[in-house]
Write a protein that holds these residues in place. Structure first.
Motif: not given
Length: 81
Positions: A52-81
């Protein structure tokens, strides 16, 4: 904000870690596990816990990587211009 970020990563990872553990151990018997040709000498509860702990670790790494690669508000406004 940091605690909210942890909640966004760890809670879904906890749920999927539980689902992954249930799925894997419904097919695999912890008493039959071998690593590098050696029988695992641990109780079933220990194997379930480590799995369970290994599965939780891998799922947390996946979720964390997804959250880390999400664009920030500053990046979103830069793309709109």
């Amino acid at each position: 904000m940091r605690l909210r970020w942890l909640m966004w990563v760890l809670w879904p990872a906890f749920l999927m870690g539980g689902a992954a553990t249930a799925t894997v151990f419904s097919v695999v018997d912890p008493g039959d596990l071998t690593f590098f040709g050696h029988q695992v000498e641990a109780s079933r509860e220990a194997v379930y816990t480590i799995g369970f702990l290994v599965a939780w670790l891998f799922c947390a790494l996946s979720s964390g990587l997804t959250l880390y690669t999400m664009p920030t508000k500053l990046e979103e406004t830069d793309e709109l211009e």
